[in-house]
Design a protein around this motif. Sequence first.
Motif, PDB file in Angstrom:
ATOM      1  N   VAL A 272       0.835  -1.199   0.000  1.00 27.67           N
ATOM      2  CA  VAL A 272       0.000   0.000   0.000  1.00 27.67           C
ATOM      3  C   VAL A 272       0.870   1.250   0.000  1.00 27.67           C
ATOM      4  O   VAL A 272       0.561   2.227  -0.690  1.00 27.67           O
ATOM      5  N   GLU A 273       1.971   1.230   0.729  1.00 27.94           N
ATOM      6  CA  GLU A 273       2.886   2.378   0.753  1.00 27.94           C
ATOM      7  C   GLU A 273       3.430   2.658  -0.647  1.00 27.94           C
ATOM      8  O   GLU A 273       3.462   3.809  -1.092  1.00 27.94           O
ATOM      9  N   ARG A 274       3.839   1.630  -1.359  1.00 27.02           N
ATOM     10  CA  ARG A 274       4.365   1.805  -2.720  1.00 27.02           C
ATOM     11  C   ARG A 274       3.261   2.252  -3.685  1.00 27.02           C
ATOM     12  O   ARG A 274       3.496   3.066  -4.570  1.00 27.02           O
ATOM     13  N   TYR A 275       2.075   1.717  -3.514  1.00 24.10           N
ATOM     14  CA  TYR A 275       0.925   2.113  -4.327  1.00 24.10           C
ATOM     15  C   TYR A 275       0.630   3.600  -4.136  1.00 24.10           C
ATOM     16  O   TYR A 275       0.457   4.347  -5.099  1.00 24.10           O
ATOM     17  N   ALA A 276       0.586   4.045  -2.888  1.00 29.12           N
ATOM     18  CA  ALA A 276       0.335   5.463  -2.605  1.00 29.12           C
ATOM     19  C   ALA A 276       1.457   6.332  -3.154  1.00 29.12           C
ATOM     20  O   ALA A 276       1.205   7.405  -3.710  1.00 29.12           O
ATOM     21  N   ALA A 277       2.687   5.865  -3.044  1.00 28.11           N
ATOM     22  CA  ALA A 277       3.826   6.614  -3.584  1.00 28.11           C
ATOM     23  C   ALA A 277       3.715   6.746  -5.098  1.00 28.11           C
ATOM     24  O   ALA A 277       4.074   7.778  -5.663  1.00 28.11           O
ATOM     25  N   ALA A 278       3.186   5.721  -5.758  1.00 31.39           N
ATOM     26  CA  ALA A 278       3.011   5.781  -7.215  1.00 31.39           C
ATOM     27  C   ALA A 278       2.033   6.889  -7.592  1.00 31.39           C
ATOM     28  O   ALA A 278       2.214   7.564  -8.608  1.00 31.39           O
ATOM     29  N   TRP A 279       1.004   7.118  -6.783  1.00 32.07           N
ATOM     30  CA  TRP A 279       0.042   8.196  -7.047  1.00 32.07           C
ATOM     31  C   TRP A 279       0.684   9.566  -6.903  1.00 32.07           C
ATOM     32  O   TRP A 279       0.226  10.539  -7.492  1.00 32.07           O
ATOM     33  N   ARG A 280       1.764   9.658  -6.121  1.00 34.26           N
ATOM     34  CA  ARG A 280       2.451  10.939  -5.930  1.00 34.26           C
ATOM     35  C   ARG A 280       3.628  11.128  -6.884  1.00 34.26           C
ATOM     36  O   ARG A 280       4.131  12.239  -7.026  1.00 34.26           O
ATOM     37  N   GLU A 281       4.059  10.058  -7.534  1.00 39.25           N
ATOM     38  CA  GLU A 281       5.258  10.109  -8.379  1.00 39.25           C
ATOM     39  C   GLU A 281       4.948  10.724  -9.733  1.00 39.25           C
ATOM     40  O   GLU A 281       4.128  10.206 -10.489  1.00 39.25           O
TER      41      GLU A 281
ATOM     42  N   PRO B 210      -2.911  19.567 -10.860  1.00 40.53           N
ATOM     43  CA  PRO B 210      -1.497  19.877 -10.625  1.00 40.53           C
ATOM     44  C   PRO B 210      -1.216  20.201  -9.158  1.00 40.53           C
ATOM     45  O   PRO B 210      -1.959  20.965  -8.530  1.00 40.53           O
ATOM     46  N   GLY B 211      -0.182  19.577  -8.628  1.00 44.44           N
ATOM     47  CA  GLY B 211       0.223  19.814  -7.246  1.00 44.44           C
ATOM     48  C   GLY B 211      -0.567  19.056  -6.207  1.00 44.44           C
ATOM     49  O   GLY B 211      -0.247  19.116  -5.020  1.00 44.44           O
ATOM     50  N   ALA B 212      -1.603  18.329  -6.617  1.00 38.47           N
ATOM     51  CA  ALA B 212      -2.403  17.546  -5.662  1.00 38.47           C
ATOM     52  C   ALA B 212      -1.640  16.288  -5.272  1.00 38.47           C
ATOM     53  O   ALA B 212      -0.754  15.825  -5.997  1.00 38.47           O
ATOM     54  N   ARG B 213      -2.023  15.736  -4.136  1.00 42.98           N
ATOM     55  CA  ARG B 213      -1.410  14.484  -3.696  1.00 42.98           C
ATOM     56  C   ARG B 213      -2.440  13.644  -2.963  1.00 42.98           C
ATOM     57  O   ARG B 213      -3.392  14.171  -2.392  1.00 42.98           O
ATOM     58  N   ILE B 214      -2.214  12.354  -2.988  1.00 50.35           N
ATOM     59  CA  ILE B 214      -3.090  11.418  -2.278  1.00 50.35           C
ATOM     60  C   ILE B 214      -2.258  10.734  -1.207  1.00 50.35           C
ATOM     61  O   ILE B 214      -1.193  10.189  -1.490  1.00 50.35           O
ATOM     62  N   ASP B 215      -2.756  10.780   0.021  1.00 53.28           N
ATOM     63  CA  ASP B 215      -2.077  10.174   1.157  1.00 53.28           C
ATOM     64  C   ASP B 215      -2.980   9.164   1.834  1.00 53.28           C
ATOM     65  O   ASP B 215      -4.192   9.383   1.939  1.00 53.28           O
ATOM     66  N   VAL B 216      -2.408   8.078   2.302  1.00 51.63           N
ATOM     67  CA  VAL B 216      -3.120   7.118   3.140  1.00 51.63           C
ATOM     68  C   VAL B 216      -3.212   7.746   4.522  1.00 51.63           C
ATOM     69  O   VAL B 216      -2.208   8.204   5.073  1.00 51.63           O
ATOM     70  N   VAL B 217      -4.421   7.788   5.091  1.00 51.70           N
ATOM     71  CA  VAL B 217      -4.627   8.482   6.366  1.00 51.70           C
ATOM     72  C   VAL B 217      -5.184   7.577   7.466  1.00 51.70           C
ATOM     73  O   VAL B 217      -5.672   8.063   8.480  1.00 51.70           O
TER      74      VAL B 217
ATOM     75  N   LEU C   6      -5.211  15.911  -1.181  1.00 50.47           N
ATOM     76  CA  LEU C   6      -4.932  17.289  -0.826  1.00 50.47           C
ATOM     77  C   LEU C   6      -4.691  18.085  -2.096  1.00 50.47           C
ATOM     78  O   LEU C   6      -3.938  17.650  -2.977  1.00 50.47           O
ATOM     79  N   ALA C   7      -5.318  19.247  -2.187  1.00 50.11           N
ATOM     80  CA  ALA C   7      -5.087  20.151  -3.317  1.00 50.11           C
ATOM     81  C   ALA C   7      -3.689  20.759  -3.175  1.00 50.11           C
ATOM     82  O   ALA C   7      -3.029  20.623  -2.140  1.00 50.11           O
ATOM     83  N   ALA C   8      -3.243  21.443  -4.208  1.00 51.30           N
ATOM     84  CA  ALA C   8      -1.912  22.043  -4.209  1.00 51.30           C
ATOM     85  C   ALA C   8      -1.711  22.991  -3.032  1.00 51.30           C
ATOM     86  O   ALA C   8      -0.597  23.117  -2.516  1.00 51.30           O
ATOM     87  N   ASP C   9      -2.785  23.645  -2.559  1.00 51.32           N
ATOM     88  CA  ASP C   9      -2.675  24.576  -1.435  1.00 51.32           C
ATOM     89  C   ASP C   9      -2.739  23.879  -0.078  1.00 51.32           C
ATOM     90  O   ASP C   9      -2.713  24.526   0.968  1.00 51.32           O
ATOM     91  N   GLY C  10      -2.843  22.543  -0.074  1.00 47.22           N
ATOM     92  CA  GLY C  10      -2.889  21.772   1.161  1.00 47.22           C
ATOM     93  C   GLY C  10      -4.272  21.538   1.715  1.00 47.22           C
ATOM     94  O   GLY C  10      -4.432  20.817   2.698  1.00 47.22           O
ATOM     95  N   SER C  11      -5.289  22.126   1.110  1.00 44.87           N
ATOM     96  CA  SER C  11      -6.657  21.898   1.579  1.00 44.87           C
ATOM     97  C   SER C  11      -7.138  20.514   1.158  1.00 44.87           C
ATOM     98  O   SER C  11      -6.672  19.961   0.165  1.00 44.87           O
ATOM     99  N   VAL C  12      -8.061  19.977   1.914  1.00 45.70           N
ATOM    100  CA  VAL C  12      -8.616  18.661   1.605  1.00 45.70           C
ATOM    101  C   VAL C  12      -9.595  18.812   0.451  1.00 45.70           C
ATOM    102  O   VAL C  12     -10.595  19.531   0.557  1.00 45.70           O
ATOM    103  N   ALA C  13      -9.303  18.145  -0.660  1.00 45.29           N
ATOM    104  CA  ALA C  13     -10.165  18.204  -1.838  1.00 45.29           C
ATOM    105  C   ALA C  13     -11.159  17.051  -1.865  1.00 45.29           C
ATOM    106  O   ALA C  13     -12.276  17.199  -2.357  1.00 45.29           O
ATOM    107  N   LEU C  14     -10.760  15.904  -1.340  1.00 46.27           N
ATOM    108  CA  LEU C  14     -11.604  14.715  -1.379  1.00 46.27           C
ATOM    109  C   LEU C  14     -11.061  13.696  -0.396  1.00 46.27           C
ATOM    110  O   LEU C  14      -9.846  13.608  -0.199  1.00 46.27           O
ATOM    111  N   GLU C  15     -11.950  12.928   0.198  1.00 45.66           N
ATOM    112  CA  GLU C  15     -11.562  11.826   1.064  1.00 45.66           C
ATOM    113  C   GLU C  15     -12.300  10.582   0.601  1.00 45.66           C
ATOM    114  O   GLU C  15     -13.344  10.680  -0.038  1.00 45.66           O
ATOM    115  N   GLY C  16     -11.770   9.428   0.928  1.00 49.71           N
ATOM    116  CA  GLY C  16     -12.438   8.202   0.537  1.00 49.71           C
ATOM    117  C   GLY C  16     -11.840   6.980   1.187  1.00 49.71           C
ATOM    118  O   GLY C  16     -10.968   7.063   2.049  1.00 49.71           O
TER     119      GLY C  16
END
Length: 121
Positions: A9-18, A63-70, A87-97
């Motif tokens: 899961v860590e590698r999967y999440a990292a792939a979404w940020r790469e 652009p600049g968004a990221r997905i983190d396991v929480v 998280l959107a580029a400005d750090g605000s929460v754009a979506l959770e799931g």
Amino acid sequence: MTLTVGSAVERYAAAWRETDAAARRTLLDTCWAEDGVYCDPLNRVEGRDGLSSLIESFQEENPGARIDVVSGIDEHDGYLRFAWRMLAADGSVALEGTDFGELDGEGTLRRIVGFFGPLPT
């Protein structure tokens, strides 16, 4: 190589940020089954190339968004679930799931089914 669930899961999440396609593919090669299936309310893709392309499209559209396991990863009998936050580029929460998944015999992710937002009442 058999992975731990947490490592997959860590590698999967990292792939979404790469953002580098080659580095993203290297991550997916280690955590995503060749015939893996990803689906969410908007998309369905198969294989490592399909998932890598979806991630690239996500990054271009957000652009600049990221997905983190929480959350922690809940796993039994080859199935798993975890919560994530976009998280959107400005750090605000754009979506959770929540993602639900299935592992293959080597510990790589065979299937992820994503749900957006909180559980319905």
